[in-house]
Motif scaffolding. Structure first.
Motif, PDB file in Angstrom:
ATOM      1  N   VAL A 114       0.874  -1.174   0.000  1.00 26.42           N
ATOM      2  CA  VAL A 114       0.000   0.000   0.000  1.00 26.42           C
ATOM      3  C   VAL A 114       0.914   1.228   0.000  1.00 26.42           C
ATOM      4  N   ASN A 115       0.376   2.372  -0.456  1.00 25.06           N
ATOM      5  CA  ASN A 115       1.252   3.533  -0.604  1.00 25.06           C
ATOM      6  C   ASN A 115       1.980   3.903   0.681  1.00 25.06           C
ATOM      7  N   ALA A 116       1.259   3.927   1.814  1.00 22.71           N
ATOM      8  CA  ALA A 116       1.900   4.327   3.073  1.00 22.71           C
ATOM      9  C   ALA A 116       3.076   3.396   3.384  1.00 22.71           C
ATOM     10  N   GLY A 117       2.885   2.112   3.156  1.00 21.90           N
ATOM     11  CA  GLY A 117       3.946   1.135   3.422  1.00 21.90           C
ATOM     12  C   GLY A 117       5.115   1.287   2.462  1.00 21.90           C
ATOM     13  N   ALA A 118       4.811   1.635   1.220  1.00 19.31           N
ATOM     14  CA  ALA A 118       5.885   1.822   0.238  1.00 19.31           C
ATOM     15  C   ALA A 118       6.671   3.092   0.542  1.00 19.31           C
ATOM     16  N   ILE A 119       5.990   4.100   1.097  1.00 25.04           N
ATOM     17  CA  ILE A 119       6.688   5.336   1.454  1.00 25.04           C
ATOM     18  C   ILE A 119       7.674   5.047   2.596  1.00 25.04           C
ATOM     19  N   VAL A 120       7.248   4.265   3.581  1.00 25.30           N
ATOM     20  CA  VAL A 120       8.148   3.873   4.676  1.00 25.30           C
ATOM     21  C   VAL A 120       9.298   3.015   4.134  1.00 25.30           C
ATOM     22  N   THR A 121       8.980   2.089   3.249  1.00 27.35           N
ATOM     23  CA  THR A 121      10.005   1.210   2.674  1.00 27.35           C
ATOM     24  C   THR A 121      11.028   2.023   1.876  1.00 27.35           C
ATOM     25  N   THR A 122      10.546   3.007   1.132  1.00 27.23           N
ATOM     26  CA  THR A 122      11.459   3.876   0.373  1.00 27.23           C
ATOM     27  C   THR A 122      12.362   4.655   1.325  1.00 27.23           C
ATOM     28  N   ASP A 123      11.789   5.160   2.415  1.00 29.07           N
ATOM     29  CA  ASP A 123      12.584   5.872   3.418  1.00 29.07           C
ATOM     30  C   ASP A 123      13.686   4.961   3.974  1.00 29.07           C
ATOM     31  N   ALA A 124      13.327   3.703   4.224  1.00 30.59           N
ATOM     32  CA  ALA A 124      14.300   2.745   4.752  1.00 30.59           C
ATOM     33  C   ALA A 124      15.388   2.451   3.712  1.00 30.59           C
ATOM     34  N   ALA A 125      14.971   2.313   2.461  1.00 25.81           N
ATOM     35  CA  ALA A 125      15.933   2.012   1.395  1.00 25.81           C
ATOM     36  C   ALA A 125      16.871   3.195   1.145  1.00 25.81           C
ATOM     37  N   LEU A 126      16.336   4.411   1.348  1.00 26.74           N
ATOM     38  CA  LEU A 126      17.148   5.618   1.181  1.00 26.74           C
ATOM     39  C   LEU A 126      18.276   5.682   2.204  1.00 26.74           C
ATOM     40  N   GLY A 127      17.947   5.297   3.437  1.00 27.25           N
ATOM     41  CA  GLY A 127      18.921   5.465   4.517  1.00 27.25           C
ATOM     42  C   GLY A 127      19.263   6.937   4.652  1.00 27.25           C
ATOM     43  N   LYS A 128      20.534   7.264   4.725  1.00 19.19           N
ATOM     44  CA  LYS A 128      20.922   8.667   4.844  1.00 19.19           C
ATOM     45  C   LYS A 128      21.388   9.229   3.505  1.00 19.19           C
ATOM     46  N   ARG A 129      21.115   8.486   2.440  1.00 18.70           N
ATOM     47  CA  ARG A 129      21.606   8.904   1.132  1.00 18.70           C
ATOM     48  C   ARG A 129      20.673   9.914   0.467  1.00 18.70           C
ATOM     49  N   PRO A 130      21.225  10.736  -0.439  1.00 16.71           N
ATOM     50  CA  PRO A 130      20.326  11.576  -1.232  1.00 16.71           C
ATOM     51  C   PRO A 130      19.493  10.688  -2.171  1.00 16.71           C
ATOM     52  N   PRO A 131      18.236  11.088  -2.481  1.00 14.53           N
ATOM     53  CA  PRO A 131      17.364  10.292  -3.343  1.00 14.53           C
ATOM     54  C   PRO A 131      18.047   9.845  -4.642  1.00 14.53           C
ATOM     55  N   ARG A 132      18.874  10.711  -5.205  1.00 15.13           N
ATOM     56  CA  ARG A 132      19.567  10.402  -6.470  1.00 15.13           C
ATOM     57  C   ARG A 132      20.358   9.093  -6.372  1.00 15.13           C
ATOM     58  N   GLU A 133      21.012   8.917  -5.231  1.00 17.03           N
ATOM     59  CA  GLU A 133      21.847   7.718  -5.061  1.00 17.03           C
ATOM     60  C   GLU A 133      21.004   6.449  -4.969  1.00 17.03           C
ATOM     61  N   TYR A 134      19.910   6.543  -4.207  1.00 24.62           N
ATOM     62  CA  TYR A 134      19.000   5.399  -4.103  1.00 24.62           C
ATOM     63  C   TYR A 134      18.430   5.050  -5.480  1.00 24.62           C
TER      64      TYR A 134
END
Ligand SMILES: NC(=O)CC[C@H](N)C(=O)O
Length: 302
Positions: A114-134
């Protein structure tokens, strides 16, 4: 097998081309509203390395929420089981973009699809990196999985959704308020909207799904099994039960009209037809997969 399969695919594509009831193209993302609903493509990758396709199989479309599968694979690779403290593994029974459960359940989304879960998952995948790197890592993963370099992010689609995705902004800010986002909401959504805007053909998508069918090794088999379980129970939102009933395969849909379906150990299948049913899943894509599963006997339920 491949001879008959080629025939099945040709017949399914011919039948889908003749359908007049094609569902409604997603119009809440303006750029997607302009897509011609009169298209259908299907592609199958088999365990022996064969790939067979029919219809508009070489036309790129917006994979949208199918990207959540690839994002989840990356987030699990970075965080492992820690991800499950921030997102659950239960079907939501609600629309993909519903906000209802999120407050009731303390800002912990039901599942990563679901979108809310994917937003959290994206945040986790990002870590401390800029979005470009992810996004570079994600594109690299998808290209490696598909064995194709010509897979890109459609920036017009990403911009279109950035300008209109107010529900997703509402959810991201609520998640932030609940302490379930580490990055600023606009960074997370920048990454999320661009990931959804990856454009692929069904030929590329079927190849990219091989690792989930266990016919290409990219991530640990235990993760593959779990991603498939989530695709089966949550991959079609409040249409997941119906999809399991009719098709019997783990699948992930996107509002671009694509579906990736997995026959474990046997095949990775991608279908695309832009018209959606009431749950936001491809109408003809579902029908085509139902026909294919019936003819091949690939349902995981025998
Ligand atoms: N189901 C979908 O494909 C939804 C993805 C879309 N980008 C959204 O967030 O609304």
């Amino acid at each position: 097998m491949t001879g008959t399969l080629a025939q099945h695919l040709a017949e399914i594509a011919a039948e889908m081309a003749a359908r007049s009831e094609r569902g409604r193209v997603a119009d809440y993302i303006p750029e997607l509203a302009a897509v011609d609903p009169d298209q259908f493509g299907i592609s199958v990758c088999l365990a022996d390395g064969t790939q067979l396709s029919a219809g508009d199989s070489a036309t790129a479309f917006s994979i949208q929420s199918i990207s959540k599968v690839f994002g989840l694979a990356i987030a699990l690779g970075r965080l492992g089981d820690q991800l499950w403290t921030r997102v659950r593994r239960e079907p939501s029974g609600l629309a993909f973009n519903s906000i209802l459960q999120l407050e009731n359940e303390g800002g912990i989304p039901r599942n990563p699809f679901v979108n809310a879960g994917a937003i959290v998952t994206t945040d986790a995948a990002l870590g401390k990196r800029p979005p470009r790197e992810y996004l570079a890592e994600l594109l690299g993963f998808v290209r490696a999985a598909a064995g194709a370099d010509d897979i890109h992010i459609d920036r017009k689609v990403a911009r279109s959704e950035t300008e209109t995705g107010h529900r997703n902004f509402a959810m991201a800010h609520f998640l932030k308020a609940q302490g379930n986002l580490t990055n600023p909401p606009d960074h997370v959504l920048g990454a999320y909207f661009h990931q959804c805007a990856i454009a692929m053909t069904v030929e590329q998508l079927a190849r990219a799904g091989r690792f989930l069918a266990g016919i290409q090794h990219l991530i640990a088999p235990e993760r593959v099994r779990r991603i498939n379980a989530l695709m089966l129970t949550c991959g079609h939102y409040d249409g997941s039960g119906e999809f399991a009933f009719r098709v019997g395969l783990p699948g992930k849909s996107g509002v671009g009209g694509g579906i990736l379906a997995i026959a474990p150990g046997r095949a990775s299948v991608a279908v695309w037809s832009p018209g959606l049913n009431a749950q936001g899943n491809s109408r003809l894509g579902t029908e085509a997969l139902e026909m294919l599963a019936r003819r091949t006997g690939w349902s995981i339920f025998g």
